[in-house]
Design a protein around this motif. Structure first.
Motif, PDB file in Angstrom:
ATOM      1  N   MET A   3     -41.764  -8.578  -9.752  1.00  0.00           N
ATOM      2  CA  MET A   3     -40.568  -8.076 -10.430  1.00  0.00           C
ATOM      3  C   MET A   3     -39.346  -8.930 -10.118  1.00  0.00           C
ATOM      4  O   MET A   3     -38.520  -9.185 -10.990  1.00  0.00           O
ATOM      5  N   GLN A   4     -39.234  -9.406  -8.881  1.00  0.00           N
ATOM      6  CA  GLN A   4     -38.105 -10.249  -8.515  1.00  0.00           C
ATOM      7  C   GLN A   4     -38.162 -11.591  -9.237  1.00  0.00           C
ATOM      8  O   GLN A   4     -37.146 -12.091  -9.708  1.00  0.00           O
ATOM      9  N   HIS A   6     -39.589 -12.190 -12.071  1.00  0.00           N
ATOM     10  CA  HIS A   6     -39.300 -11.945 -13.479  1.00  0.00           C
ATOM     11  C   HIS A   6     -37.794 -11.768 -13.702  1.00  0.00           C
ATOM     12  O   HIS A   6     -37.226 -12.283 -14.662  1.00  0.00           O
ATOM     13  N   TRP A   7     -37.125 -11.059 -12.811  1.00  0.00           N
ATOM     14  CA  TRP A   7     -35.688 -10.839 -12.943  1.00  0.00           C
ATOM     15  C   TRP A   7     -34.907 -12.140 -12.746  1.00  0.00           C
ATOM     16  O   TRP A   7     -33.976 -12.428 -13.487  1.00  0.00           O
ATOM     17  N   GLY A  10     -37.310 -15.086 -15.211  1.00  0.00           N
ATOM     18  CA  GLY A  10     -37.913 -14.708 -16.484  1.00  0.00           C
ATOM     19  C   GLY A  10     -39.400 -15.028 -16.552  1.00  0.00           C
ATOM     20  O   GLY A  10     -39.998 -15.018 -17.619  1.00  0.00           O
TER      21      GLY A  10
END
Length: 112
Positions: A3-4, A6-7, A10
């Motif tokens: 998740m990190q 991706h944040w 991207g």
């Protein structure tokens, strides 16, 4: 974590896939000890004792045909045991409050 990454960038990074592949190469579920269930190391002594007590009662009534094997009682294993040795058991009982999520992923990678 995934998740990190991706944040921040991207990108969707497969966080546990390499671990599962590596573990699968070291040991795959074979159930050579098909009548034994492995009990993982718990954080408090009463959890394993409670599981053992419940299992012994079920075995006495004929409802549970398997025997439990404590992780620390496997000859030559201690705290560090090879994946191929662990993959020989029918199943594994893990601590629900164990924060080591890699342990769960390792057993999942061995197809247990």
């Amino acid at each position: 974590t995934t998740m990190q990454a991706h944040w921040l960038w991207g990108l969707r990074v497969p966080y546990f896939q390499l671990l599962g592949w590596k573990v699968a190469k070291e040991g795959r579920y074979s159930a050579l000890r098909s009548q034994e269930v492995l009990v993982s190391v718990f954080h408090t002594p009463w959890e394993a004792k409670a599981i053992t007590m419940i299992t012994e009662r079920a075995r006495a009534e004929g409802d549970f045909p398997f025997s439990l094997v404590n992780w620390q009682e496997i000859p030559g294993c201690g705290k560090h045991c090879g994946k191929q040795v662990l993959a020989n058991f029918r199943a594994v009982v893990l601590d629900a409050y164990d924060t080591t999520n890699l342990k769960l992923m390792e057993f999942y990678g061995m197809a247990m």
